[in-house]
Design a protein around this motif. Sequence first.
Motif, PDB file in Angstrom:
ATOM      1  N   LEU A 128     -25.600   8.671   8.465  1.00  0.00           N
ATOM      2  CA  LEU A 128     -24.273   7.978   7.977  1.00  0.00           C
ATOM      3  C   LEU A 128     -24.139   8.092   6.389  1.00  0.00           C
ATOM      4  O   LEU A 128     -22.956   8.352   5.934  1.00  0.00           O
ATOM      5  CB  LEU A 128     -24.053   6.681   8.340  1.00  0.00           C
ATOM      6  N   ARG A 129     -25.274   7.728   5.833  1.00  0.00           N
ATOM      7  CA  ARG A 129     -25.230   7.957   4.289  1.00  0.00           C
ATOM      8  C   ARG A 129     -24.931   9.427   3.839  1.00  0.00           C
ATOM      9  O   ARG A 129     -24.259   9.386   2.744  1.00  0.00           O
ATOM     10  CB  ARG A 129     -26.601   7.282   3.711  1.00  0.00           C
ATOM     11  N   ALA A 130     -25.492  10.257   4.561  1.00  0.00           N
ATOM     12  CA  ALA A 130     -24.911  11.652   4.070  1.00  0.00           C
ATOM     13  C   ALA A 130     -23.405  12.090   4.053  1.00  0.00           C
ATOM     14  O   ALA A 130     -22.886  12.494   3.197  1.00  0.00           O
ATOM     15  CB  ALA A 130     -25.756  12.762   4.826  1.00  0.00           C
ATOM     16  N   VAL A 131     -22.835  11.506   5.027  1.00  0.00           N
ATOM     17  CA  VAL A 131     -21.452  11.763   5.076  1.00  0.00           C
ATOM     18  C   VAL A 131     -20.624  10.682   4.191  1.00  0.00           C
ATOM     19  O   VAL A 131     -19.720  10.963   3.518  1.00  0.00           O
ATOM     20  CB  VAL A 131     -20.857  11.175   6.603  1.00  0.00           C
ATOM     21  N   ARG A 132     -21.219   9.513   4.090  1.00  0.00           N
ATOM     22  CA  ARG A 132     -20.687   8.414   3.071  1.00  0.00           C
ATOM     23  C   ARG A 132     -20.822   9.119   1.744  1.00  0.00           C
ATOM     24  O   ARG A 132     -19.896   9.134   0.744  1.00  0.00           O
ATOM     25  CB  ARG A 132     -21.300   7.185   3.329  1.00  0.00           C
ATOM     26  N   PHE A 133     -21.877   9.537   1.189  1.00  0.00           N
ATOM     27  CA  PHE A 133     -21.946  10.132   0.067  1.00  0.00           C
ATOM     28  C   PHE A 133     -21.126  11.392  -0.293  1.00  0.00           C
ATOM     29  O   PHE A 133     -20.340  11.630  -1.227  1.00  0.00           O
ATOM     30  CB  PHE A 133     -23.561  10.419  -0.473  1.00  0.00           C
ATOM     31  N   SER A 134     -20.855  12.179   0.800  1.00  0.00           N
ATOM     32  CA  SER A 134     -19.885  13.424   0.778  1.00  0.00           C
ATOM     33  C   SER A 134     -18.520  12.670   0.647  1.00  0.00           C
ATOM     34  O   SER A 134     -17.811  13.224  -0.327  1.00  0.00           O
ATOM     35  CB  SER A 134     -20.145  14.052   1.949  1.00  0.00           C
ATOM     36  N   GLN A 192     -17.584   9.732  -0.906  1.00  0.00           N
ATOM     37  CA  GLN A 192     -17.699   9.120  -2.233  1.00  0.00           C
ATOM     38  C   GLN A 192     -17.459   9.946  -3.514  1.00  0.00           C
ATOM     39  O   GLN A 192     -16.796  10.020  -4.332  1.00  0.00           O
ATOM     40  CB  GLN A 192     -18.633   8.017  -2.541  1.00  0.00           C
ATOM     41  N   LEU A 193     -18.409  11.195  -3.116  1.00  0.00           N
ATOM     42  CA  LEU A 193     -18.493  12.089  -4.280  1.00  0.00           C
ATOM     43  C   LEU A 193     -17.522  13.535  -4.246  1.00  0.00           C
ATOM     44  O   LEU A 193     -17.405  14.088  -5.083  1.00  0.00           O
ATOM     45  CB  LEU A 193     -19.925  12.644  -4.444  1.00  0.00           C
ATOM     46  N   GLY A 194     -17.109  13.509  -2.919  1.00  0.00           N
ATOM     47  CA  GLY A 194     -16.273  14.919  -2.802  1.00  0.00           C
ATOM     48  C   GLY A 194     -17.205  16.053  -2.611  1.00  0.00           C
ATOM     49  O   GLY A 194     -16.665  17.127  -2.943  1.00  0.00           O
ATOM     50  N   PHE A 195     -18.202  15.663  -2.032  1.00  0.00           N
ATOM     51  CA  PHE A 195     -19.390  17.022  -1.989  1.00  0.00           C
ATOM     52  C   PHE A 195     -19.180  17.535  -0.554  1.00  0.00           C
ATOM     53  O   PHE A 195     -19.064  16.623   0.419  1.00  0.00           O
ATOM     54  CB  PHE A 195     -20.696  16.318  -2.425  1.00  0.00           C
ATOM     55  N   SER A 196     -19.830  18.781  -0.637  1.00  0.00           N
ATOM     56  CA  SER A 196     -20.018  19.042   1.074  1.00  0.00           C
ATOM     57  C   SER A 196     -21.520  18.899   1.392  1.00  0.00           C
ATOM     58  O   SER A 196     -22.299  18.457   0.703  1.00  0.00           O
ATOM     59  CB  SER A 196     -19.736  20.713   1.087  1.00  0.00           C
ATOM     60  N   ILE A 197     -21.875  18.958   2.553  1.00  0.00           N
ATOM     61  CA  ILE A 197     -23.206  18.657   2.961  1.00  0.00           C
ATOM     62  C   ILE A 197     -23.997  20.188   3.261  1.00  0.00           C
ATOM     63  O   ILE A 197     -23.300  20.917   4.032  1.00  0.00           O
ATOM     64  CB  ILE A 197     -23.294  17.840   4.273  1.00  0.00           C
ATOM     65  N   GLU A 198     -25.010  20.232   2.614  1.00  0.00           N
ATOM     66  CA  GLU A 198     -25.666  21.702   2.801  1.00  0.00           C
ATOM     67  C   GLU A 198     -26.075  21.853   4.237  1.00  0.00           C
ATOM     68  O   GLU A 198     -26.284  21.019   5.300  1.00  0.00           O
ATOM     69  CB  GLU A 198     -27.036  21.519   1.863  1.00  0.00           C
ATOM     70  N   ASN A 199     -26.146  23.167   4.662  1.00  0.00           N
ATOM     71  CA  ASN A 199     -26.281  23.422   6.098  1.00  0.00           C
ATOM     72  C   ASN A 199     -27.278  23.065   6.717  1.00  0.00           C
ATOM     73  O   ASN A 199     -27.290  22.629   7.753  1.00  0.00           O
ATOM     74  CB  ASN A 199     -26.003  25.248   6.008  1.00  0.00           C
ATOM     75  N   GLU A 200     -28.497  23.270   6.164  1.00  0.00           N
ATOM     76  CA  GLU A 200     -29.807  22.791   7.027  1.00  0.00           C
ATOM     77  C   GLU A 200     -29.809  21.343   7.223  1.00  0.00           C
ATOM     78  O   GLU A 200     -30.253  20.770   8.041  1.00  0.00           O
ATOM     79  CB  GLU A 200     -30.817  23.002   6.088  1.00  0.00           C
ATOM     80  N   THR A 201     -29.206  20.578   6.134  1.00  0.00           N
ATOM     81  CA  THR A 201     -29.086  19.153   6.152  1.00  0.00           C
ATOM     82  C   THR A 201     -28.083  18.690   7.373  1.00  0.00           C
ATOM     83  O   THR A 201     -28.290  17.729   7.992  1.00  0.00           O
ATOM     84  CB  THR A 201     -28.626  18.410   4.759  1.00  0.00           C
ATOM     85  N   LEU A 202     -26.836  19.415   7.351  1.00  0.00           N
ATOM     86  CA  LEU A 202     -25.953  19.281   8.333  1.00  0.00           C
ATOM     87  C   LEU A 202     -26.225  19.362   9.705  1.00  0.00           C
ATOM     88  O   LEU A 202     -26.191  18.448  10.728  1.00  0.00           O
ATOM     89  CB  LEU A 202     -24.805  20.069   8.002  1.00  0.00           C
ATOM     90  N   GLY A 203     -27.308  20.564   9.758  1.00  0.00           N
ATOM     91  CA  GLY A 203     -27.617  20.600  11.006  1.00  0.00           C
ATOM     92  C   GLY A 203     -28.622  19.669  11.733  1.00  0.00           C
ATOM     93  O   GLY A 203     -28.681  19.275  12.914  1.00  0.00           O
ATOM     94  N   ALA A 204     -29.322  19.334  10.629  1.00  0.00           N
ATOM     95  CA  ALA A 204     -30.527  18.055  10.949  1.00  0.00           C
ATOM     96  C   ALA A 204     -29.654  16.681  11.276  1.00  0.00           C
ATOM     97  O   ALA A 204     -30.152  16.046  12.153  1.00  0.00           O
ATOM     98  CB  ALA A 204     -31.450  17.762   9.992  1.00  0.00           C
ATOM     99  N   VAL A 260     -17.682   1.233   6.116  1.00  0.00           N
ATOM    100  CA  VAL A 260     -16.704   0.699   5.071  1.00  0.00           C
ATOM    101  C   VAL A 260     -16.794   1.459   3.979  1.00  0.00           C
ATOM    102  O   VAL A 260     -15.725   1.519   3.381  1.00  0.00           O
ATOM    103  CB  VAL A 260     -16.822  -1.003   5.113  1.00  0.00           C
ATOM    104  N   LYS A 261     -17.924   1.549   3.504  1.00  0.00           N
ATOM    105  CA  LYS A 261     -18.023   2.470   2.164  1.00  0.00           C
ATOM    106  C   LYS A 261     -17.355   3.812   2.178  1.00  0.00           C
ATOM    107  O   LYS A 261     -16.825   4.224   1.130  1.00  0.00           O
ATOM    108  CB  LYS A 261     -19.239   2.468   1.740  1.00  0.00           C
ATOM    109  N   LEU A 262     -17.455   4.491   3.329  1.00  0.00           N
ATOM    110  CA  LEU A 262     -16.746   5.737   3.621  1.00  0.00           C
ATOM    111  C   LEU A 262     -15.428   5.601   3.649  1.00  0.00           C
ATOM    112  O   LEU A 262     -14.553   6.102   3.056  1.00  0.00           O
ATOM    113  CB  LEU A 262     -17.243   5.977   5.059  1.00  0.00           C
ATOM    114  N   LEU A 263     -14.949   4.637   4.311  1.00  0.00           N
ATOM    115  CA  LEU A 263     -13.362   4.405   4.443  1.00  0.00           C
ATOM    116  C   LEU A 263     -12.836   3.934   3.146  1.00  0.00           C
ATOM    117  O   LEU A 263     -11.817   4.532   2.892  1.00  0.00           O
ATOM    118  CB  LEU A 263     -13.240   3.212   5.485  1.00  0.00           C
ATOM    119  N   VAL A 264     -13.499   3.184   2.246  1.00  0.00           N
ATOM    120  CA  VAL A 264     -12.623   2.836   0.946  1.00  0.00           C
ATOM    121  C   VAL A 264     -13.024   3.821  -0.121  1.00  0.00           C
ATOM    122  O   VAL A 264     -12.642   3.708  -1.014  1.00  0.00           O
ATOM    123  CB  VAL A 264     -13.007   1.432   0.575  1.00  0.00           C
ATOM    124  N   SER A 265     -13.835   5.154   0.400  1.00  0.00           N
ATOM    125  CA  SER A 265     -13.969   6.087  -0.475  1.00  0.00           C
ATOM    126  C   SER A 265     -12.720   6.890  -1.005  1.00  0.00           C
ATOM    127  O   SER A 265     -11.821   6.653  -0.412  1.00  0.00           O
ATOM    128  CB  SER A 265     -15.101   6.864  -0.203  1.00  0.00           C
TER     129      SER A 265
END
Length: 453
Positions: free
Chosen positions: A160-166, A168-180, A201-206
Amino acid sequence: MNLRLPAEVNYVLDTLSARGYEAFIVGGCVRDAVLARTPNDWDITTSARPEEVKALFRRTVDTGIAHGTVTVLVHDSQYEVTTYRIDGVYKDGRHPSSVEFTPNLKDDLMRRDFTVNAMAYNKASGLVDLYGGMEDLQKRRIRCVGDPDARFEEDALRVLRAVRFSAQLGFSIENETLGALKRHAENLKKISAERICSELVKLLVSPHPEAFRLLYETGVTKVIMPEFDPLMETPQNTPFHRYNVGEHTLAALMAVEADRILRLTMLFHDFGKPAVRFTDSFGRDHFNGHAKVSAEQAAVIMKRLKLDNDTIGKVTRLVTWHDLRPAPQPREVRRAVHTVGEDLFIDYLKVQWADTCGKSRYKQEEAFERIREVAEIYEEILKKKECLSLKELAINGRDLTAMGISGPEVGDILNAALLKVIDDPVRNSREELLAFAEKQHQKGFLNKKVSFS
């Protein structure tokens, strides 16, 4: 690279350094400082053991001393100072079975989740970036430190944190990380509802709540909120809509301000649509009663996520009435305020606006204009200080008690008087309402007398 740190942070770092210990700011605060964002917290990592940290500072709190963390109090601020450590095996997908202190900063950074969170900094050494965090910041991507499967296996919340940081920061998730991430989504079953709720909630208010779509695409919602998945599979064959229910929900999320109550409301406002969808003989879809069903589902989900009762109450009330469309006339607006509640009426208008933003252009401008007119009328009602609640009524419970009225009848008569005044504010007169109360009381007395005879 020189980063500007608060004076209190420099004081903690300098105090540790002066006694021969290494000390760095670490993690998210470094990432945010590099991005010219204001960090929420300033975490510090050090070669000093917890007892050595405590000996150096006058005011400390043992917040997580078993894991090497001591909170140092400086003036009115608090700073977590954690000894370099190596985590043992994560047997439950949540916590390390053991913690080993280490004198090596590299070992401490290696145990962290993502490269952008695995950088350290102090004035003497500058930026310490052993795992490519700066490159990933420049490429705007989230990537695990080392083996992504190992990182997600250690703590499933990192999914969940990977998606939340994505988000909050407007970043993509690297392919190997996304697969895992996809492979380990199921392990979120091991994580407490409170931890999951905090990340959601952090994701929603991002700035990018539409990243919720990624939770669906990676199978995360199937584990933590399966009620969402049918939304992405439910079409809306009606001229008022251009998206399926799920995509409409995401569009509405993007259209409302980053407020916890409002974003939760937009997430849940149409959860009931898949259950009530009806397609008529012309192929047009109808969703009669979906607001009530959505509110019921929202309450169940929010309780499951351990949200507080105040949040649950406000969100369910907004979801329940999100489809209420008063005509832009003073009496209709006053009635709507009474129904929704004055405390949430402005939020209700924001919800309707966001809901409309997520629809098609068919009669969309008319819908916006109605909302604008309702808002203007509401402002006029407030300026005139027209009665909208019991506290503004010209009579109260003490007046009725003095008339010999008691029990539930007091509330019944006051509510009836309020409805009378909401329809016609001129009638908010003490004399008129006392007469009305007496009449209602006599009517009730006669009805009881008839029923007993």
